[in-house]
Write a protein that holds these residues in place. Structure first.
Motif, PDB file in Angstrom:
ATOM      1  N   UNK A 108      10.636 -12.819  -7.343  1.00 14.55           N
ATOM      2  CA  UNK A 108      11.513 -14.255  -7.090  1.00 14.55           C
ATOM      3  C   UNK A 108      10.081 -14.936  -6.135  1.00 14.55           C
ATOM      4  N   UNK A 109       9.124 -14.363  -5.797  1.00 11.51           N
ATOM      5  CA  UNK A 109       8.275 -15.129  -4.209  1.00 11.51           C
ATOM      6  C   UNK A 109       7.127 -15.961  -5.403  1.00 11.51           C
ATOM      7  N   UNK A 110       7.134 -16.613  -5.256  1.00 10.13           N
ATOM      8  CA  UNK A 110       5.562 -17.240  -6.071  1.00 10.13           C
ATOM      9  C   UNK A 110       4.354 -16.838  -5.381  1.00 10.13           C
ATOM     10  N   UNK A 111       4.189 -16.884  -3.945  1.00 10.41           N
ATOM     11  CA  UNK A 111       3.613 -16.403  -3.522  1.00 10.41           C
ATOM     12  C   UNK A 111       3.850 -14.646  -2.839  1.00 10.41           C
ATOM     13  N   UNK A 112       3.207 -13.608  -3.187  1.00  9.66           N
ATOM     14  CA  UNK A 112       3.689 -11.852  -2.481  1.00  9.66           C
ATOM     15  C   UNK A 112       2.617 -11.081  -2.577  1.00  9.66           C
ATOM     16  N   UNK A 113       2.013 -10.450  -1.946  1.00 12.25           N
ATOM     17  CA  UNK A 113       0.889 -10.045  -1.401  1.00 12.25           C
ATOM     18  C   UNK A 113       1.876  -8.486  -2.318  1.00 12.25           C
ATOM     19  N   UNK A 114       0.971  -8.107  -3.364  1.00 10.99           N
ATOM     20  CA  UNK A 114       1.325  -6.794  -3.367  1.00 10.99           C
ATOM     21  C   UNK A 114       0.657  -5.630  -2.677  1.00 10.99           C
ATOM     22  N   UNK A 115      -0.232  -5.888  -1.995  1.00 15.18           N
ATOM     23  CA  UNK A 115      -0.652  -4.545  -1.590  1.00 15.18           C
ATOM     24  C   UNK A 115       0.014  -3.897  -0.752  1.00 15.18           C
ATOM     25  N   UNK A 116       1.320  -4.966  -0.255  1.00 17.22           N
ATOM     26  CA  UNK A 116       2.321  -4.209   1.119  1.00 17.22           C
ATOM     27  C   UNK A 116       2.649  -3.760   0.567  1.00 17.22           C
ATOM     28  N   UNK A 117       3.222  -3.824  -1.361  1.00 13.18           N
ATOM     29  CA  UNK A 117       3.879  -2.392  -1.651  1.00 13.18           C
ATOM     30  C   UNK A 117       2.528  -0.853  -2.215  1.00 13.18           C
ATOM     31  N   UNK A 118       3.064  -0.497  -0.921  1.00 15.23           N
ATOM     32  CA  UNK A 118       2.012   0.858  -0.881  1.00 15.23           C
ATOM     33  C   UNK A 118       2.656   2.132  -0.544  1.00 15.23           C
ATOM     34  N   UNK A 119       2.767   3.237  -1.077  1.00 16.51           N
ATOM     35  CA  UNK A 119       3.592   4.429  -0.798  1.00 16.51           C
ATOM     36  C   UNK A 119       2.874   4.907   0.315  1.00 16.51           C
ATOM     37  N   UNK A 120       4.261   5.429   1.257  1.00 12.23           N
ATOM     38  CA  UNK A 120       4.262   5.979   2.339  1.00 12.23           C
ATOM     39  C   UNK A 120       4.621   6.627   2.646  1.00 12.23           C
ATOM     40  N   UNK A 121       4.090   8.082   3.231  1.00 11.46           N
ATOM     41  CA  UNK A 121       4.579   9.104   2.860  1.00 11.46           C
ATOM     42  C   UNK A 121       5.517   9.600   4.206  1.00 11.46           C
ATOM     43  N   UNK A 122       6.655  10.065   4.964  1.00 12.44           N
ATOM     44  CA  UNK A 122       6.726  10.432   5.779  1.00 12.44           C
ATOM     45  C   UNK A 122       6.511  11.555   6.972  1.00 12.44           C
ATOM     46  N   UNK A 123       7.243  12.042   8.186  1.00 11.04           N
ATOM     47  CA  UNK A 123       7.013  13.456   8.464  1.00 11.04           C
ATOM     48  C   UNK A 123       7.753  14.373   7.218  1.00 11.04           C
TER      49      UNK A 123
END
Length: 541
Positions: free
Chosen positions: A157-172
């Protein structure tokens, strides 16, 4: 909690915070207003009245948001929307997780999220295009309140969106999560999904830019060559969700190879908008077993063949390996015509459609060929662990790890197997002037392979003699209504409900003459008001 009441300014409740239209908490404005010059008033009224100008921005209340905390902020006004998403195919991926595809040569469930090159921040995994926060569909974790709270409303829905924020992260503990752009700047641009928003994921379907669709969705996507063209619907201002409507976030769309779908028994049809007899020429309307796309999709492109068993290709920039691909530029590959009856493709049951099936129509497809490693004993393909293959180029290790993760007994044996999958072409529609003509098909060695479609020799002779090289003229397509010039603009906050549940804007597209008349009327009213004010001032003095 007690809030002060301000009589001079409207209040908005966004995300639990109250704010005045002035943008300042607790501020007041004078109750009297100086008379503005006529030109300023006229300009303001024109902006407010003309369609496609005032409604071009996201809904006004979004501009007064002071914080965004995810779907719970959206639920302040859009009650139940987040829950609707969790019941849609964009979240459930129903029947898709363990479905083998010869394009990635694997299944989604063993390639969910990961990082292929941490130094260059190159992510991997099918889950990057999931609307959740990392929980795998079909698991108990994905059906919890915590997982539902991570639904990413703004990626659509956002017209302005930073796709780099959708980066996978792995916890401990080794669990993968997927972030998103939850910035206030993104939240304030939330609106009806635009083409750009849909293409954040769908442009790279198939593993590369325009690989799957093979058509340039111009003017949404960049044109890659002078001969490249987009879809006439996009060029006329329509957007994806004009056709792919999503009441209750359940989206319309179908293809025989599309395993996840929200509306199993409902199809999008050209006749929904264009009627049953769209042409002036009745002869064209008599092609009753010809799907509209057959003539109105001229070419395609994108990924044509892929060989996972050949020597892998190393990319020195990304420092990753890949399969051997044959990619055709957009709009350079003639489509293949097949009968299709509207049902899904189940390999064990054969192709859904044939000449003798009266529910089948001739439709355009791109036939993809994928060479994958398969078990020589039963012919079933081995699903690959893609991060192993991309990082090392070691096919056998990728097969072994993939088989183990999928619960298969790895035998150490494999052989190349070529699989063909017809990919339905529903985009890249051209206008009548560019559509296929009679002489494109009804001539010897024309574009239509009548023998492959099941026609006998006698019938083929007739069909190939109906036209000559200089025959056929384009017929203007007639539609039952004139589409809005800019349907991509967000809808009015006061929609009109129509019979099929589709919302229409409060105001339609006005003609130029009508707009000029309204401007003239407003100007007359403003001049009259100014004259009255001048008379009052003169009499008072």
């Amino acid at each position: 909690m007690k809030h002060s009441v301000m009589k001079d300014k409207p209040l908005f409740a966004i995300g639990g915070k109250w704010q005045a239209a002035s943008g300042k908490l607790g501020s007041r404005v004078p109750t009297t207003c100086h008379l503005l010059p006529a030109t300023v008033i006229l300009a303001l009224l024109v902006v407010l009245l003309l369609p496609g100008v005032a409604n071009a921005d996201p809904p006004a209340p979004h501009q007064y948001m002071q914080e965004y905390e995810g779907p719970q902020s959206c639920e302040t006004c859009h009650l139940g929307a987040a829950e609707q998403i969790t019941q849609s195919m964009h979240y459930t991926w129903s029947e898709k997780m363990d479905h083998y595809s010869p394009i990635p040569a694997t299944i989604s469930s063993i390639n969910w999220l990961g990082v292929l090159n941490p130094d260059m921040e190159i992510a991997g995994g099918c889950g990057r295009c999931h609307t959740g926060g990392g929980a795998m569909p079909g698991t108990a974790e994905a059906d919890t309140a915590e997982a539902h709270a991570q639904v990413d409303c703004l990626v659509c829905h956002a017209e302005v969106y930073d796709m780099s924020a959708r980066f996978p992260q792995q916890d401990e503990e080794g669990n993968w999560t997927l972030g998103g752009d939850r910035s206030l700047a993104a939240a304030r641009t939330a609106a009806r999904p635009s083409d750009e928003a849909c293409l954040r994921c769908h442009l790279n379907a198939g593993g590369g830019n325009l690989f799957a669709r093979g058509v340039d969705l111009a003017p949404v996507a960049d044109k890659h060559a002078e001969e490249s063209y987009g879809d006439i619907h996009a060029e006329r201002g329509m957007v994806c969700v004009d056709c792919h409507r999503a009441p209750d976030h359940l989206i319309y769309g179908f293809a025989p190879t599309l395993w996840s779908r929200d509306h199993e028994d409902e199809r999008l049809l050209c006749s929904d908008c264009h009627g049953e007899d769209p042409h002036d020429n009745s002869l064209l309307n008599q092609h009753l077993r010809l799907d509209c796309r057959t003539c109105h999709v001229r070419e395609t492109g994108g990924l044509v063949t892929r060989d996972w068993t050949a020597e892998p290709v190393y990319d020195p920039i990304k420092e990753l390996y890949g399969p051997v691909d044959n990619v055709a530029p957009p709009n350079t590959l003639q489509s293949t015509h097949l009968w299709h009856n509207g049902e899904r493709l189940i390999p064990s049951e054969g192709w859904p459609g044939e000449y003798g099936d009266l529910n089948s129509f001739i439709q355009p497809f791109k036939v993809y060929q994928g060479t994958v490693p398969a078990n020589p004993k039963d012919g079933k393909p081995w699903p690959l662990k893609l991060d192993v293959f991309y990082k090392t180029g070691d096919l056998e290790t990728a097969m072994e790890v993939g088989a183990q993760d999928a619960g298969l007994a790895w035998t150490g044996e494999w052989e190349p197997k070529t699989m063909e999958v017809p990919l339905q072409i529903s985009h890249g529609i051209v206008e009548a002037e560019r559509a296929l003509m009679c002489q494109d098909c009804h001539v010897p060695n024309g574009r239509m392979d009548f023998a492959a479609l099941g026609y006998d020799a006698e019938r083929i002779q007739i069909l190939e003699s109906l036209s000559s090289a200089d025959a056929g003229e384009g017929q203007m397509l007639q539609v039952s209504f004139e589409p809005s010039a800019n349907p991509a603009a967000p809808r009015s906050t006061d929609p009109i409900e129509v019979e099929n549940g589709v919302e229409l804007p409060l105001f339609g597209s006005w003609s130029l003459v009508g707009a000029l008349l309204i401007i003239l009327l407003v100007a007359i009213v403003v001049i009259w008001a100014l004259m009255r004010q001048r008379q009052k001032l003169a009499s008072a003095s």
